[in-house]
Design an enzyme around this catalytic site. Structure first.
Site, PDB file in Angstrom:
ATOM      1  N   TYR A  46       7.950  -2.830   4.504  1.00 62.54           N
ATOM      2  CA  TYR A  46       8.813  -1.648   4.567  1.00 62.54           C
ATOM      3  C   TYR A  46       8.081  -0.442   5.152  1.00 62.54           C
ATOM      4  CZ  TYR A  46       5.911  -0.449   0.614  1.00 62.54           C
ATOM      5  OH  TYR A  46       4.819  -0.181  -0.172  1.00 62.54           O
ATOM      6  N   GLY A  47       6.784  -0.619   5.484  1.00 62.79           N
ATOM      7  CA  GLY A  47       5.986   0.544   5.890  1.00 62.79           C
ATOM      8  C   GLY A  47       5.348   0.349   7.244  1.00 62.79           C
ATOM      9  N   THR A  48       4.023   0.508   7.281  1.00 60.69           N
ATOM     10  CA  THR A  48       3.309   0.508   8.565  1.00 60.69           C
ATOM     11  C   THR A  48       3.256  -0.865   9.206  1.00 60.69           C
ATOM     12  OG1 THR A  48       1.172   0.136   7.486  1.00 60.69           O
ATOM     13  CG2 THR A  48       1.861   2.430   7.814  1.00 60.69           C
ATOM     14  N   LEU A  49       3.660  -1.923   8.474  1.00 58.79           N
ATOM     15  CA  LEU A  49       3.642  -3.275   9.060  1.00 58.79           C
ATOM     16  C   LEU A  49       4.938  -3.608   9.800  1.00 58.79           C
ATOM     17  CD1 LEU A  49       1.981  -5.215   6.079  1.00 58.79           C
ATOM     18  CD2 LEU A  49       0.922  -4.747   8.292  1.00 58.79           C
TER      19      LEU A  49
ATOM     20  N   GLU B 233      -4.198  -4.549   2.387  1.00 60.90           N
ATOM     21  CA  GLU B 233      -3.452  -3.619   1.519  1.00 60.90           C
ATOM     22  C   GLU B 233      -4.235  -3.289   0.255  1.00 60.90           C
ATOM     23  OE1 GLU B 233      -1.216  -2.146   2.814  1.00 60.90           O
ATOM     24  OE2 GLU B 233      -0.227  -3.440   4.259  1.00 60.90           O
TER      25      GLU B 233
END
Ligand code: PCA
Length: 158
Positions: free
Chosen positions: A7-10, A82
């Site tokens: 849901y983020g930088t990936l 992470e």
């Protein structure tokens, strides 16, 4: 193979998406776009503007992202990347499918609910609960809180 919801930088188009596209790390299959069934606070925190989905369901908003199927090599890489379990913990979440692009024979339909791993955190500062929450993370969003990429020695790399 293991399902991971990012849901983020990936996510595609975000600062760490190259990891999911690097076949030298492991095997990855993009399965679907999806949204959490329950709302969670997705906040941007720390001096590096890192996105965190706080493990506090029924607060914040339903969070959008992408579901991937990854092999053990990629899963281990992602856990290290992470900083799991110190910074994030890999937990299970219920997701509503928005668009399934995987090739599976009995593929889920839009609106179906499936379970996947996701990197959330319980080790957050209490004040993060007051931060603005986002439905769809974008490093270049109106918030102005662009993600700061650093290497392991703390040097900016962008
Ligand atoms: N990387 C993981 C967790 C937050 C982040 O930036 C992700 O994209 O889902």
């Amino acid at each position: 193979m293991t399902r991971v919801f990012v849901y983020g930088t990936l996510k595609k188009g975000q600062p760490n998406d190259s990891i999911m596209l690097d076949p030298t790390i492991g095997t990855v299959k993009f399965l679907a776009r999806a949204r959490t069934v329950d709302p969670y606070p997705l906040v941007i925190a720390t001096g590096d503007n890192i996105p965190f989905m706080l493990n506090k369901p029924n607060n914040g908003q339903r969070v959008g992202g992408e579901i991937y199927e990854v092999d053990d090599e990629m899963l281990q890489f992602l856990d290290r990347f992470e900083d799991c379990p110190e910074m994030y913990q890999r937990t299970l979440v219920q997701l509503e499918i928005e668009e399934w692009v995987g090739e599976d024979e009995d593929k889920p339909k839009t609106g179906d609910v499936i379970e996947s791993f996701v990197y959330t955190t319980t080790t957050y500062q209490p004040e993060w609960l007051q931060y603005p929450t986002y439905e769809n993370y974008d490093t270049d969003g109106d918030h102005g809180l662009k993600y700061v990429c650093r290497d392991k020695r703390g040097q900016d790399v962008q």
